[in-house]
Design an enzyme around this catalytic site. Structure first.
Site, PDB file in Angstrom:
ATOM      1  N   SER A 113     -13.460  16.126 -11.037  1.00  0.00           N
ATOM      2  CA  SER A 113     -13.133  17.474 -10.624  1.00  0.00           C
ATOM      3  C   SER A 113     -11.627  17.695 -10.747  1.00  0.00           C
ATOM      4  CB  SER A 113     -13.650  17.714  -9.197  1.00  0.00           C
ATOM      5  OG  SER A 113     -13.671  19.087  -8.909  1.00  0.00           O
ATOM      6  N   LYS A 165     -14.008  41.935   2.745  1.00  0.00           N
ATOM      7  CA  LYS A 165     -13.208  41.166   3.701  1.00  0.00           C
ATOM      8  C   LYS A 165     -14.025  40.084   4.397  1.00  0.00           C
ATOM      9  CE  LYS A 165      -9.190  40.437   5.356  1.00  0.00           C
ATOM     10  NZ  LYS A 165      -8.151  39.959   4.432  1.00  0.00           N
TER      11      LYS A 165
END
Length: 284
Positions: A113, A165
């Site tokens: 990764s 949000k």
């Protein structure tokens, strides 16, 4: 017997800080087994455990770059990845370092990764035969504890501005719009990952499914995919660096005893925690 054991545990708890202090003093003051007589001309920098911050390793890289006596750097990687921004910071620091002196990245355990991303700009990447390489991908996850909250009678109260949000909230199932927003975010990050790996390793973005797509490779398959240059043990990685740096009499930089002791202490703790990250996730 149980009373004696209890008294011992109590005594250790009461005197733990004092014992730790004495241990550190002992490590600092104990004589070295060998003395580094000639100036160091090669340096090993370790990237171990989940990447959550880049501050410490960036200092090491910058110091190695500024030290004219250091002719080459071995980046020893054993990390499952971690946060994206610090991994990019490390990668670009290595890219800059390579302009001044050769860098060999060595996968001593896991180079997966974003720890793989951190290594891509090295002059060459060598992997231990038993190492794990790859997992070029991005993941974002969150629990959905709405049912649990309903069971125990907990409700949220939120005031917000902005449609997205609450994207990623664990308090309820994500809306279709929120999921699409997060998928766009992870795709942007994944595209960046693939583009930079392709450029650094001379691969084709159009063939990304062969070397990216979160594939987890053994060393031999990582070489076939073009993610590494060769397979070997640490001694071979050191020899490769020595050749690239054109050093005939290698002298490796040693850390002072306290720094080395604290590194070993931290590494052992990190390696215990690393088992939880063995799923090779990249977190945002």
């Amino acid at each position: 017997m149980f009373k004696a054991i209890g008294n011992m545990i109590k005594w250790i708890g009461q005197h733990f800080m004092g014992m730790l202090f004495l241990l550190i003093v002992f490590v600092v003051l104990m004589p070295s087994s060998s003395t580094q007589l000639s100036p160091a001309n090669l340096q090993e920098i370790k990237l171990v455990g989940p990447i959550m911050t880049a501050d410490a390793i960036l200092k090491e890289i910058e110091a190695a770059q500024e030290d004219t006596k250091i002719k080459g750097v071995l980046l020893n990687v054993n990390s499952p990845g971690g946060a994206v921004p610090p991994s990019i910071e490390i990668a670009y620091a290595i890219k800059e370092l390579k302009k001044h002196k050769p860098v060999v990245a060595y996968a001593s355990g896991i180079m997966a990764s974003w720890s793989y991303y951190a290594s891509i700009y090295a002059n060459t990447i060598i992997a231990n035969p038993g190492s794990i390489v790859g997992s070029i991908g991005v993941i974002m996850e969150s629990a959905n504890v709405e049912e649990l909250m309903n069971t125990i009678g907990v409700k949220t109260q939120i005031v917000k501005q902005g449609t997205y949000k609450e994207a990623g909230t664990p308090t309820r199932e994500w809306t279709a719009e929120e999921r699409a927003e997060l998928e766009t975010l992870t795709k942007d990050t994944y595209d960046l990952f693939v583009k930079d790996v392709a450029e650094a390793r001379g691969l084709e973005v159009s063939n990304a499914k062969a070397y990216a797509d979160a594939h987890i490779f053994s060393a031999i398959r990582a070489k076939e995919a073009g993610l590494i240059d060769s397979i070997g043990i640490k001694g071979q990685a050191k020899a490769e660096l020595q050749a690239l740096a054109k050093v005939t009499k290698p002298t490796w930089k040693e850390k002072d005893k306290l720094e080395s002791f604290l590194d070993q202490l931290g590494s052992k703790s990190i390696m215990h925690l690393q088992s939880y990250f063995y799923g090779l996730k990249a977190s945002l």
